[in-house]
Design an enzyme around this catalytic site. Structure first.
Site, PDB file in Angstrom:
ATOM      1  NE  ARG A  80      11.524  -4.262   3.252  1.00 10.63           N
ATOM      2  CZ  ARG A  80      10.324  -4.435   3.810  1.00 10.63           C
ATOM      3  NH1 ARG A  80      10.114  -4.107   5.073  1.00 10.63           N
ATOM      4  NH2 ARG A  80       9.342  -4.903   3.105  1.00 10.63           N
ATOM      5  N   GLY A 120       0.809  -1.221   0.000  1.00  9.37           N
ATOM      6  CA  GLY A 120       0.000   0.000   0.000  1.00  9.37           C
ATOM      7  C   GLY A 120       0.836   1.261   0.000  1.00  9.37           C
ATOM      8  NE  ARG A 121       3.736   1.715   5.441  1.00 11.19           N
ATOM      9  CZ  ARG A 121       4.120   2.078   6.643  1.00 11.19           C
ATOM     10  NH1 ARG A 121       4.371   3.336   6.894  1.00 11.19           N
ATOM     11  NH2 ARG A 121       4.250   1.183   7.604  1.00 11.19           N
ATOM     12  CG  ASP A 150       0.586  -9.385   5.912  1.00 10.93           C
ATOM     13  OD1 ASP A 150      -0.028 -10.050   6.772  1.00 10.93           O
ATOM     14  OD2 ASP A 150       0.829  -8.175   6.032  1.00 10.93           O
ATOM     15  CG  ASN A 151       4.208  -8.440   8.261  1.00  6.71           C
ATOM     16  OD1 ASN A 151       4.266  -7.928   7.149  1.00  6.71           O
ATOM     17  ND2 ASN A 151       3.613  -7.853   9.278  1.00  6.71           N
ATOM     18  CG  ASP A 162       6.914  -5.574   6.742  1.00  4.82           C
ATOM     19  OD1 ASP A 162       7.751  -4.878   6.141  1.00  4.82           O
ATOM     20  OD2 ASP A 162       5.792  -5.800   6.285  1.00  4.82           O
ATOM     21  CG  ASP A 214      -0.538   8.448   4.969  1.00  2.00           C
ATOM     22  OD1 ASP A 214       0.045   7.344   4.906  1.00  2.00           O
ATOM     23  OD2 ASP A 214      -0.319   9.271   5.882  1.00  2.00           O
ATOM     24  N   GLY A 215      -0.161   6.056   2.276  1.00  2.00           N
ATOM     25  CA  GLY A 215       0.987   5.630   1.475  1.00  2.00           C
ATOM     26  C   GLY A 215       2.327   6.137   1.987  1.00  2.00           C
TER      27      GLY A 215
HETATM   28  P1  AMP Z   1       2.308  -3.832   7.881  1.00  2.00           P
HETATM   29  O1  AMP Z   1       1.551  -3.922   9.167  1.00  2.00           O
HETATM   30  O2  AMP Z   1       3.305  -2.698   7.839  1.00  2.00           O
HETATM   31  O3  AMP Z   1       2.922  -5.124   7.488  1.00  2.00           O
HETATM   32  O4  AMP Z   1       1.237  -3.433   6.766  1.00  2.00           O
HETATM   33  C1  AMP Z   1       0.065  -4.151   6.545  1.00  2.00           C
HETATM   34  C2  AMP Z   1      -0.626  -3.654   5.302  1.00  2.00           C
HETATM   35  O5  AMP Z   1      -1.054  -2.287   5.443  1.00  2.00           O
HETATM   36  C3  AMP Z   1       0.209  -3.689   4.039  1.00  2.00           C
HETATM   37  O6  AMP Z   1      -0.637  -4.012   2.986  1.00  2.00           O
HETATM   38  C4  AMP Z   1       0.714  -2.268   3.933  1.00  2.00           C
HETATM   39  O7  AMP Z   1       1.045  -1.912   2.621  1.00  2.00           O
HETATM   40  C5  AMP Z   1      -0.493  -1.478   4.426  1.00  2.00           C
HETATM   41  N1  AMP Z   1      -0.130  -0.161   4.990  1.00  2.00           N
HETATM   42  C6  AMP Z   1       0.435   0.099   6.196  1.00  2.00           C
HETATM   43  N2  AMP Z   1       0.585   1.423   6.388  1.00  2.00           N
HETATM   44  C7  AMP Z   1       0.098   2.034   5.280  1.00  2.00           C
HETATM   45  C8  AMP Z   1      -0.044   3.395   4.854  1.00  2.00           C
HETATM   46  N3  AMP Z   1       0.344   4.414   5.618  1.00  2.00           N
HETATM   47  N4  AMP Z   1      -0.616   3.632   3.645  1.00  2.00           N
HETATM   48  C9  AMP Z   1      -1.015   2.622   2.867  1.00  2.00           C
HETATM   49  N5  AMP Z   1      -0.918   1.323   3.190  1.00  2.00           N
HETATM   50  C10 AMP Z   1      -0.371   1.020   4.382  1.00  2.00           C
HETATM   51 MG    MG Z   2       3.958  -6.026   6.157  1.00  2.00          MG
END
Ligand code: AMP
Ligand code: MG
Length: 476
Positions: free
Chosen positions: A178, A94-95, A254-255, A264, A127-128
Protein backbone atom coordinates in the site's frame (compact mmCIF):
# COMPACT_ATOMS: atom_id res chain seq x y z
CA UNK A 1 22.90 -2.22 -27.09
CA UNK A 2 19.93 -2.16 -24.78
CA UNK A 3 19.99 -0.16 -21.61
CA UNK A 4 19.09 -2.13 -18.51
CA UNK A 5 16.15 -0.59 -16.63
CA UNK A 6 17.12 1.29 -13.51
CA UNK A 7 16.06 -0.94 -10.67
CA UNK A 8 17.69 0.93 -7.82
CA UNK A 9 15.10 1.30 -5.09
CA UNK A 10 15.77 3.92 -2.47
CA UNK A 11 13.70 3.53 0.68
CA UNK A 12 14.02 6.42 3.06
CA UNK A 13 13.42 6.16 6.79
CA UNK A 14 12.38 9.60 7.76
CA UNK A 15 9.53 8.50 10.01
CA UNK A 16 11.71 5.95 11.80
CA UNK A 17 14.46 8.54 12.27
CA UNK A 18 12.30 11.45 13.37
CA UNK A 19 9.91 9.57 15.66
CA UNK A 20 11.81 6.43 16.72
CA UNK A 21 9.68 6.17 19.88
CA UNK A 22 6.76 4.87 17.80
CA UNK A 23 8.78 3.00 15.17
CA UNK A 24 9.71 -0.54 16.07
CA UNK A 25 12.34 -2.12 13.82
CA UNK A 26 10.87 -5.34 12.43
CA UNK A 27 11.13 -7.75 9.51
CA UNK A 28 8.53 -9.31 7.24
CA UNK A 29 7.93 -13.02 7.51
CA UNK A 30 9.18 -15.16 4.62
CA UNK A 31 6.65 -16.00 1.92
CA UNK A 32 7.21 -19.67 0.99
CA UNK A 33 5.80 -19.46 -2.54
CA UNK A 34 5.07 -15.88 -3.57
CA UNK A 35 2.87 -15.30 -6.60
CA UNK A 36 1.98 -11.85 -7.89
CA UNK A 37 -1.81 -11.57 -8.26
CA UNK A 38 -2.14 -7.94 -9.27
CA UNK A 39 0.27 -5.07 -9.87
CA UNK A 40 -0.60 -1.41 -10.31
CA UNK A 41 1.73 -0.52 -13.17
CA UNK A 42 0.59 3.11 -13.38
CA UNK A 43 1.25 3.65 -9.71
CA UNK A 44 4.56 1.79 -9.93
CA UNK A 45 5.70 4.14 -12.69
CA UNK A 46 4.54 7.14 -10.65
CA UNK A 47 6.75 5.87 -7.82
CA UNK A 48 9.72 5.50 -10.13
CA UNK A 49 9.59 1.71 -9.83
CA UNK A 50 10.08 -0.42 -12.90
CA UNK A 51 6.94 -2.57 -13.40
CA UNK A 52 8.83 -5.30 -15.27
CA UNK A 53 11.36 -5.56 -12.51
CA UNK A 54 8.58 -5.66 -9.91
CA UNK A 55 7.15 -8.72 -11.66
CA UNK A 56 10.47 -10.54 -11.33
CA UNK A 57 11.76 -12.38 -8.24
CA UNK A 58 13.61 -9.39 -6.76
CA UNK A 59 10.62 -7.11 -7.29
CA UNK A 60 8.26 -9.58 -5.67
CA UNK A 61 10.76 -9.84 -2.80
CA UNK A 62 10.30 -6.10 -2.30
CA UNK A 63 6.51 -6.40 -2.49
CA UNK A 64 6.44 -8.97 0.32
CA UNK A 65 9.18 -7.23 2.29
CA UNK A 66 11.76 -10.00 2.29
CA UNK A 67 14.25 -8.45 -0.15
CA UNK A 68 14.84 -4.85 0.73
CA UNK A 69 17.54 -2.36 -0.21
CA UNK A 70 20.50 -2.61 2.19
CA UNK A 71 19.78 0.67 3.96
CA UNK A 72 16.03 0.08 4.45
CA UNK A 73 14.70 0.20 8.01
CA UNK A 74 11.27 -1.42 8.04
CA UNK A 75 9.23 -0.65 11.14
CA UNK A 76 5.94 -1.53 12.79
CA UNK A 77 4.25 1.71 13.82
CA UNK A 78 2.85 2.19 17.28
CA UNK A 79 -0.52 3.82 17.76
CA UNK A 80 -3.51 3.77 20.08
CA UNK A 81 -7.14 4.26 19.18
CA UNK A 82 -10.77 4.49 20.13
CA UNK A 83 -12.38 1.37 18.72
CA UNK A 84 -16.17 1.69 18.58
CA UNK A 85 -15.86 4.41 21.19
CA UNK A 86 -13.70 2.50 23.68
CA UNK A 87 -10.09 3.53 24.16
CA UNK A 88 -7.39 0.93 23.45
CA UNK A 89 -4.03 2.28 24.62
CA UNK A 90 -1.86 0.03 22.49
CA UNK A 91 -2.85 -1.06 18.99
CA UNK A 92 -0.11 -0.51 16.41
CA UNK A 93 0.79 -2.43 13.27
CA UNK A 94 0.02 -5.99 14.36
CA UNK A 95 0.30 -7.38 10.86
CA UNK A 96 1.72 -4.49 8.90
CA UNK A 97 5.09 -2.86 8.25
CA UNK A 98 6.20 0.50 6.99
CA UNK A 99 9.01 -0.46 4.60
CA UNK A 100 10.06 3.16 4.20
CA UNK A 101 9.44 6.22 2.07
CA UNK A 102 9.86 6.59 -1.67
CA UNK A 103 10.26 9.88 -3.51
CA UNK A 104 7.87 9.76 -6.46
CA UNK A 105 8.46 11.23 -9.91
CA UNK A 106 6.94 14.51 -8.76
CA UNK A 107 9.22 14.73 -5.76
CA UNK A 108 6.56 13.79 -3.20
CA UNK A 109 7.34 11.52 -0.26
CA UNK A 110 5.18 8.36 -0.29
CA UNK A 111 5.06 5.59 2.32
CA UNK A 112 5.49 2.03 1.07
CA UNK A 113 3.65 -0.17 3.54
CA UNK A 114 2.73 -3.85 3.75
CA UNK A 115 -0.33 -5.50 5.23
CA UNK A 116 -0.31 -9.22 6.05
CA UNK A 117 3.47 -9.45 6.41
CA UNK A 118 3.50 -11.45 9.66
CA UNK A 119 3.19 -10.94 13.40
CA UNK A 120 4.84 -7.98 15.08
CA UNK A 121 5.14 -7.12 18.77
CA UNK A 122 1.81 -5.28 18.33
CA UNK A 123 0.00 -8.42 17.15
CA UNK A 124 -1.65 -9.22 20.51
CA UNK A 125 -3.68 -12.39 19.79
CA UNK A 126 -3.62 -11.99 16.01
CA UNK A 127 -1.70 -14.18 13.57
CA UNK A 128 -0.22 -11.24 11.67
CA UNK A 129 -1.59 -12.53 8.41
CA UNK A 130 -4.13 -11.56 5.79
CA UNK A 131 -6.08 -13.60 3.27
CA UNK A 132 -6.21 -13.12 -0.50
CA UNK A 133 -9.88 -12.03 -0.60
CA UNK A 134 -9.71 -9.11 1.85
CA UNK A 135 -6.43 -7.81 0.39
CA UNK A 136 -7.88 -7.82 -3.13
CA UNK A 137 -10.93 -6.12 -1.66
CA UNK A 138 -8.81 -3.28 -0.30
CA UNK A 139 -7.01 -3.11 -3.65
CA UNK A 140 -10.09 -2.72 -5.82
CA UNK A 141 -12.02 -0.41 -3.51
CA UNK A 142 -9.11 1.92 -2.82
CA UNK A 143 -8.35 2.14 -6.55
CA UNK A 144 -12.04 2.84 -7.24
CA UNK A 145 -11.96 5.64 -4.65
CA UNK A 146 -8.88 7.10 -6.30
CA UNK A 147 -10.55 6.99 -9.71
CA UNK A 148 -13.53 8.82 -8.18
CA UNK A 149 -11.15 11.59 -7.15
CA UNK A 150 -11.39 10.82 -3.43
CA UNK A 151 -8.21 11.09 -1.35
CA UNK A 152 -7.09 7.59 -0.39
CA UNK A 153 -4.19 5.30 0.23
CA UNK A 154 -3.30 3.50 -3.01
CA UNK A 155 -2.72 -0.14 -3.73
CA UNK A 156 0.46 -1.19 -5.48
CA UNK A 157 0.16 -4.98 -5.45
CA UNK A 158 -1.25 -8.10 -3.90
CA UNK A 159 1.04 -11.12 -3.69
CA UNK A 160 -0.24 -14.53 -2.61
CA UNK A 161 2.32 -15.85 -0.15
CA UNK A 162 1.87 -19.61 -0.49
CA UNK A 163 1.13 -19.70 3.25
CA UNK A 164 -2.29 -20.63 4.54
CA UNK A 165 -4.35 -18.53 6.93
CA UNK A 166 -6.83 -19.95 9.40
CA UNK A 167 -10.07 -17.99 9.53
CA UNK A 168 -13.50 -19.66 9.61
CA UNK A 169 -11.97 -21.88 6.97
CA UNK A 170 -8.42 -22.29 5.71
CA UNK A 171 -7.61 -19.57 3.20
CA UNK A 172 -4.66 -18.56 1.04
CA UNK A 173 -2.49 -15.86 2.58
CA UNK A 174 -1.56 -12.62 0.84
CA UNK A 175 0.39 -9.42 1.33
CA UNK A 176 -0.92 -6.07 0.13
CA UNK A 177 1.58 -3.34 -0.73
CA UNK A 178 0.00 0.00 0.00
CA UNK A 179 1.13 3.53 -0.72
CA UNK A 180 0.13 6.62 1.25
CA UNK A 181 1.34 10.16 1.75
CA UNK A 182 1.92 8.92 5.32
CA UNK A 183 0.46 6.48 7.81
CA UNK A 184 0.09 9.04 10.60
CA UNK A 185 -3.26 8.64 12.30
CA UNK A 186 -5.23 10.32 15.04
CA UNK A 187 -4.28 7.21 17.03
CA UNK A 188 -0.56 7.94 16.54
CA UNK A 189 -1.05 11.21 18.42
CA UNK A 190 -3.20 9.56 21.08
CA UNK A 191 -0.47 6.98 21.70
CA UNK A 192 2.29 9.55 22.16
CA UNK A 193 0.12 11.98 24.09
CA UNK A 194 -0.97 9.28 26.56
CA UNK A 195 2.68 8.44 27.23
CA UNK A 196 3.03 11.99 28.54
CA UNK A 197 6.25 12.77 26.68
CA UNK A 198 5.64 16.26 25.42
CA UNK A 199 8.95 16.46 23.60
CA UNK A 200 8.06 13.37 21.53
CA UNK A 201 4.56 14.72 20.89
CA UNK A 202 6.06 17.96 19.60
CA UNK A 203 8.42 16.03 17.32
CA UNK A 204 5.55 13.93 15.97
CA UNK A 205 3.49 17.06 15.34
CA UNK A 206 6.45 18.74 13.62
CA UNK A 207 6.91 15.65 11.47
CA UNK A 208 3.22 15.76 10.48
CA UNK A 209 3.37 19.50 9.76
CA UNK A 210 6.46 19.15 7.64
CA UNK A 211 5.01 16.27 5.63
CA UNK A 212 1.46 17.48 5.17
CA UNK A 213 0.90 21.10 6.16
CA UNK A 214 4.19 22.99 5.82
CA UNK A 215 2.35 26.32 5.91
CA UNK A 216 1.27 25.56 9.49
CA UNK A 217 4.89 25.90 10.60
CA UNK A 218 4.70 29.64 9.90
CA UNK A 219 1.36 30.13 11.60
CA UNK A 220 0.98 32.06 14.81
CA UNK A 221 0.06 28.82 16.58
CA UNK A 222 1.54 25.99 14.48
CA UNK A 223 -0.14 23.13 16.40
CA UNK A 224 -3.52 24.80 16.32
CA UNK A 225 -2.95 25.29 12.60
CA UNK A 226 -2.19 21.56 12.34
CA UNK A 227 -5.47 20.76 14.10
CA UNK A 228 -7.38 23.12 11.82
CA UNK A 229 -5.74 21.69 8.71
CA UNK A 230 -6.75 18.16 9.67
CA UNK A 231 -10.28 19.32 10.50
CA UNK A 232 -10.50 20.92 7.04
CA UNK A 233 -9.24 17.92 5.06
CA UNK A 234 -11.39 15.48 7.02
CA UNK A 235 -14.51 17.62 6.57
CA UNK A 236 -13.83 17.55 2.86
CA UNK A 237 -13.07 13.83 2.81
CA UNK A 238 -16.21 12.79 4.67
CA UNK A 239 -18.32 15.00 2.39
CA UNK A 240 -16.86 13.14 -0.59
CA UNK A 241 -17.66 9.78 1.00
CA UNK A 242 -21.24 10.90 1.58
CA UNK A 243 -21.59 12.17 -1.98
CA UNK A 244 -20.64 8.79 -3.49
CA UNK A 245 -22.43 6.72 -0.85
CA UNK A 246 -19.28 5.23 0.66
CA UNK A 247 -19.49 3.68 4.11
CA UNK A 248 -16.12 3.16 5.79
CA UNK A 249 -17.43 0.76 8.39
CA UNK A 250 -14.68 1.13 11.05
CA UNK A 251 -14.11 4.81 11.68
CA UNK A 252 -12.00 4.18 14.75
CA UNK A 253 -9.48 6.90 15.57
CA UNK A 254 -6.65 4.59 14.48
CA UNK A 255 -8.28 4.50 11.04
CA UNK A 256 -8.40 8.28 10.57
CA UNK A 257 -5.40 9.80 8.86
CA UNK A 258 -3.70 13.12 9.47
CA UNK A 259 -3.26 13.54 5.70
CA UNK A 260 -6.99 13.35 4.94
CA UNK A 261 -6.65 10.14 2.93
CA UNK A 262 -9.14 7.31 3.34
CA UNK A 263 -7.37 4.40 5.03
CA UNK A 264 -8.01 0.79 5.99
CA UNK A 265 -10.58 -0.80 3.78
CA UNK A 266 -12.02 -3.48 6.00
CA UNK A 267 -15.76 -3.89 6.19
CA UNK A 268 -16.38 -0.85 3.97
CA UNK A 269 -18.93 -0.83 1.18
CA UNK A 270 -20.88 1.40 -1.18
CA UNK A 271 -24.53 1.91 -0.39
CA UNK A 272 -26.99 0.73 -3.04
CA UNK A 273 -30.48 1.75 -1.89
CA UNK A 274 -30.36 5.16 -0.28
CA UNK A 275 -30.83 4.82 3.47
CA UNK A 276 -28.86 6.83 6.05
CA UNK A 277 -29.11 3.94 8.51
CA UNK A 278 -27.19 1.61 6.22
CA UNK A 279 -24.58 -0.48 8.03
CA UNK A 280 -22.71 -3.36 6.41
CA UNK A 281 -20.17 -4.27 9.05
CA UNK A 282 -21.09 -7.45 10.90
CA UNK A 283 -19.57 -6.15 14.14
CA UNK A 284 -21.30 -2.74 14.07
CA UNK A 285 -24.53 -3.92 15.65
CA UNK A 286 -25.32 -0.47 17.13
CA UNK A 287 -24.91 1.29 13.80
CA UNK A 288 -22.25 3.61 15.20
CA UNK A 289 -20.61 3.81 11.77
CA UNK A 290 -23.79 3.89 9.67
CA UNK A 291 -23.75 6.02 6.51
CA UNK A 292 -25.64 8.91 8.07
CA UNK A 293 -23.49 8.97 11.20
CA UNK A 294 -20.18 9.43 9.45
CA UNK A 295 -19.93 13.24 9.73
CA UNK A 296 -20.76 13.11 13.46
CA UNK A 297 -18.23 10.36 14.06
CA UNK A 298 -15.55 12.25 12.14
CA UNK A 299 -16.15 15.27 14.37
CA UNK A 300 -15.95 13.03 17.43
CA UNK A 301 -12.63 11.57 16.24
CA UNK A 302 -11.27 15.05 15.57
CA UNK A 303 -12.14 16.01 19.16
CA UNK A 304 -9.95 13.08 20.27
CA UNK A 305 -7.17 14.47 18.04
CA UNK A 306 -7.61 17.91 19.60
CA UNK A 307 -7.36 16.38 23.08
CA UNK A 308 -4.11 14.71 22.16
CA UNK A 309 -2.70 18.04 20.96
CA UNK A 310 -3.87 20.19 23.89
CA UNK A 311 -0.49 20.33 25.59
CA UNK A 312 1.05 21.77 22.43
CA UNK A 313 -1.69 24.28 21.73
CA UNK A 314 -1.27 26.36 24.86
CA UNK A 315 0.54 26.01 28.19
CA UNK A 316 -2.63 27.15 29.86
CA UNK A 317 -4.99 24.17 29.79
CA UNK A 318 -8.19 26.23 29.81
CA UNK A 319 -7.02 28.42 26.99
CA UNK A 320 -5.93 25.36 25.01
CA UNK A 321 -9.38 23.82 25.42
CA UNK A 322 -11.04 27.08 24.41
CA UNK A 323 -8.93 27.37 21.27
CA UNK A 324 -9.34 23.75 20.27
CA UNK A 325 -13.10 23.90 20.83
CA UNK A 326 -13.40 26.95 18.60
CA UNK A 327 -11.51 25.09 15.87
CA UNK A 328 -13.63 21.97 16.23
CA UNK A 329 -16.76 24.07 15.92
CA UNK A 330 -15.73 24.87 12.35
CA UNK A 331 -16.24 21.27 11.31
CA UNK A 332 -20.02 21.32 10.67
CA UNK A 333 -19.78 24.38 8.43
CA UNK A 334 -16.77 23.07 6.53
CA UNK A 335 -18.49 19.74 6.04
CA UNK A 336 -21.78 21.29 4.93
CA UNK A 337 -20.07 23.60 2.49
CA UNK A 338 -18.12 20.73 0.91
CA UNK A 339 -21.23 18.55 0.73
CA UNK A 340 -23.35 21.36 -0.74
CA UNK A 341 -20.71 22.12 -3.38
CA UNK A 342 -20.55 18.44 -4.28
CA UNK A 343 -24.34 18.15 -4.53
CA UNK A 344 -24.39 21.15 -6.84
CA UNK A 345 -21.97 19.33 -9.13
CA UNK A 346 -24.02 16.13 -8.93
CA UNK A 347 -27.14 18.06 -9.90
CA UNK A 348 -25.41 20.15 -12.58
CA UNK A 349 -26.35 23.43 -10.93
CA UNK A 350 -24.47 26.53 -12.03
CA UNK A 351 -23.08 29.32 -9.90
CA UNK A 352 -26.17 31.37 -10.78
CA UNK A 353 -28.44 29.19 -8.67
CA UNK A 354 -28.52 30.75 -5.23
CA UNK A 355 -27.48 28.77 -2.17
CA UNK A 356 -30.86 28.71 -0.50
CA UNK A 357 -32.60 27.33 -3.60
CA UNK A 358 -29.87 24.71 -4.12
CA UNK A 359 -30.03 23.65 -0.49
CA UNK A 360 -33.80 23.29 -0.45
CA UNK A 361 -33.70 21.27 -3.66
CA UNK A 362 -31.02 19.08 -2.21
CA UNK A 363 -32.83 18.45 1.09
CA UNK A 364 -36.03 17.56 -0.70
CA UNK A 365 -34.15 15.17 -2.94
CA UNK A 366 -32.48 13.42 -0.01
CA UNK A 367 -35.88 12.97 1.67
CA UNK A 368 -37.34 11.53 -1.54
CA UNK A 369 -34.39 9.22 -2.13
CA UNK A 370 -34.92 7.84 1.35
CA UNK A 371 -38.69 7.45 1.22
CA UNK A 372 -38.63 5.93 -2.28
CA UNK A 373 -35.69 3.61 -1.50
CA UNK A 374 -33.91 4.43 -4.73
CA UNK A 375 -30.57 3.10 -5.94
CA UNK A 376 -28.37 6.06 -5.01
CA UNK A 377 -25.63 5.90 -7.67
CA UNK A 378 -27.72 5.24 -10.77
CA UNK A 379 -30.34 7.84 -9.81
CA UNK A 380 -28.12 10.78 -10.82
CA UNK A 381 -27.04 9.33 -14.17
CA UNK A 382 -30.63 8.49 -15.02
CA UNK A 383 -31.67 11.99 -14.02
CA UNK A 384 -29.02 13.45 -16.34
CA UNK A 385 -30.37 11.20 -19.09
CA UNK A 386 -33.93 12.46 -18.51
CA UNK A 387 -35.20 9.29 -16.83
CA UNK A 388 -37.27 10.15 -13.76
CA UNK A 389 -39.55 7.94 -11.70
CA UNK A 390 -43.11 9.21 -11.14
CA UNK A 391 -42.51 9.99 -7.46
CA UNK A 392 -39.71 12.38 -8.46
CA UNK A 393 -41.60 14.23 -11.22
CA UNK A 394 -42.61 17.28 -9.20
CA UNK A 395 -39.13 17.58 -7.75
CA UNK A 396 -37.53 17.13 -11.19
CA UNK A 397 -39.73 19.91 -12.55
CA UNK A 398 -38.25 22.33 -10.03
CA UNK A 399 -34.79 21.04 -10.83
CA UNK A 400 -35.23 21.57 -14.59
CA UNK A 401 -36.28 25.16 -13.97
CA UNK A 402 -32.78 25.79 -12.65
CA UNK A 403 -31.38 24.93 -16.09
CA UNK A 404 -29.01 22.12 -15.02
CA UNK A 405 -25.96 21.23 -17.09
CA UNK A 406 -26.55 17.55 -17.85
CA UNK A 407 -23.21 17.21 -19.65
CA UNK A 408 -21.37 18.29 -16.53
CA UNK A 409 -23.40 15.77 -14.53
CA UNK A 410 -21.83 12.93 -16.52
CA UNK A 411 -18.47 13.98 -15.14
CA UNK A 412 -19.69 14.33 -11.56
CA UNK A 413 -21.73 11.12 -11.21
CA UNK A 414 -20.11 7.72 -11.64
CA UNK A 415 -21.72 4.98 -13.71
CA UNK A 416 -19.59 2.33 -12.07
CA UNK A 417 -18.81 1.88 -8.39
CA UNK A 418 -17.53 -1.34 -6.81
CA UNK A 419 -20.98 -2.66 -5.98
CA UNK A 420 -21.03 -5.25 -3.23
CA UNK A 421 -22.37 -8.10 -5.33
CA UNK A 422 -19.76 -7.48 -8.03
CA UNK A 423 -16.94 -7.30 -5.49
CA UNK A 424 -18.09 -10.51 -3.83
CA UNK A 425 -18.38 -12.32 -7.15
CA UNK A 426 -14.88 -11.17 -8.20
CA UNK A 427 -13.32 -12.10 -4.86
CA UNK A 428 -14.95 -15.51 -4.75
CA UNK A 429 -13.53 -16.32 -8.20
CA UNK A 430 -10.13 -14.84 -7.32
CA UNK A 431 -9.92 -16.81 -4.08
CA UNK A 432 -10.50 -19.93 -6.19
CA UNK A 433 -7.64 -18.93 -8.48
CA UNK A 434 -9.48 -17.15 -11.32
CA UNK A 435 -8.53 -13.46 -11.59
CA UNK A 436 -10.56 -12.64 -14.70
CA UNK A 437 -13.61 -11.14 -13.00
CA UNK A 438 -11.40 -9.21 -10.62
CA UNK A 439 -9.34 -7.73 -13.45
CA UNK A 440 -12.50 -6.77 -15.31
CA UNK A 441 -14.07 -5.13 -12.27
CA UNK A 442 -10.85 -3.25 -11.61
CA UNK A 443 -10.81 -1.94 -15.19
CA UNK A 444 -14.43 -0.82 -14.97
CA UNK A 445 -14.18 1.01 -11.64
CA UNK A 446 -10.89 2.59 -12.68
CA UNK A 447 -12.82 4.67 -15.29
CA UNK A 448 -16.02 5.24 -13.34
CA UNK A 449 -17.52 8.02 -15.45
CA UNK A 450 -17.16 6.46 -18.91
CA UNK A 451 -20.21 4.44 -19.83
CA UNK A 452 -19.16 1.43 -21.89
CA UNK A 453 -21.30 -0.84 -24.03
CA UNK A 454 -21.24 -4.43 -22.85
CA UNK A 455 -20.80 -3.46 -19.20
CA UNK A 456 -24.45 -2.80 -18.34
CA UNK A 457 -24.51 -5.28 -15.48
CA UNK A 458 -21.68 -3.37 -13.80
CA UNK A 459 -23.92 -0.30 -13.60
CA UNK A 460 -27.00 -2.10 -12.30
CA UNK A 461 -27.98 -2.45 -8.65
CA UNK A 462 -27.67 -5.84 -6.97
CA UNK A 463 -30.37 -8.42 -7.58
CA UNK A 464 -33.07 -8.19 -4.86
CA UNK A 465 -32.03 -11.35 -3.07
CA UNK A 466 -28.43 -10.15 -2.65
CA UNK A 467 -28.88 -6.66 -1.23
CA UNK A 468 -30.85 -7.33 1.91
CA UNK A 469 -28.51 -9.71 3.68
CA UNK A 470 -25.12 -8.40 2.61
CA UNK A 471 -22.62 -8.04 5.44
CA UNK A 472 -18.93 -7.24 5.52
CA UNK A 473 -16.46 -8.65 8.00
CA UNK A 474 -13.70 -7.19 10.09
CA UNK A 475 -10.67 -9.07 11.41
CA UNK A 476 -9.84 -10.06 7.89
P1 AMP B 1 -8.02 -2.79 11.68
O1 AMP B 1 -9.40 -3.10 12.18
O2 AMP B 1 -7.63 -3.57 10.45
O3 AMP B 1 -7.80 -1.33 11.51
O4 AMP B 1 -7.02 -3.32 12.80
C1 AMP B 1 -7.11 -2.95 14.14
C2 AMP B 1 -5.90 -3.45 14.90
O5 AMP B 1 -5.85 -4.88 14.92
C3 AMP B 1 -4.56 -3.00 14.36
O6 AMP B 1 -3.72 -2.79 15.44
C4 AMP B 1 -4.12 -4.18 13.53
O7 AMP B 1 -2.73 -4.24 13.37
C5 AMP B 1 -4.63 -5.35 14.37
N1 AMP B 1 -4.88 -6.57 13.58
C6 AMP B 1 -5.92 -6.82 12.75
N2 AMP B 1 -5.84 -8.06 12.22
C7 AMP B 1 -4.72 -8.62 12.73
C8 AMP B 1 -4.07 -9.89 12.59
N3 AMP B 1 -4.57 -10.85 11.82
N4 AMP B 1 -2.93 -10.11 13.30
C9 AMP B 1 -2.42 -9.16 14.09
N5 AMP B 1 -2.96 -7.95 14.28
C10 AMP B 1 -4.10 -7.67 13.61
MG1 MG C 1 -6.52 0.01 11.02
Amino acid sequence: MSIAPDTTVVLGHRFATEVPEIALRWQAEAAPDPRLLVLNETLAAELGLNPEWLRGPDGIGLLVGTQLPADAEPVAQGYAGHQFGGYVPRLGDGRALLLGELVDTEGRLRDLHLKGSGRTPFARGGDGLAAVGPMLREYVISEAMHALGIPTTRSLSVVATGRTVQRETVLDGAVLARVASSHLRVGSFQYVSAAGESEVLRRLADHAISRHYPAAADADKPYLALLESVIAVQADLIAQWMLVGFIHGVMNTDNMTISGETIDYGPCAFMDTFDPKTVFSSIDSWGRYAYGNQPTIAAWNLARFAEALLGLIDDDQDRAVERATASLQQFPQLYSAAYAAGMRRKLGLSENVDDAAAQKLCEDLVALLESERVDYTSFFRRLAGGVVEPAFEAWAGRWRELDPDVEAMQRANPVYIPRNHLVEEALTAASAGDMELFDRLLRVVSSPYDERPGFERYADPAPEDFGNCFQTFCGT
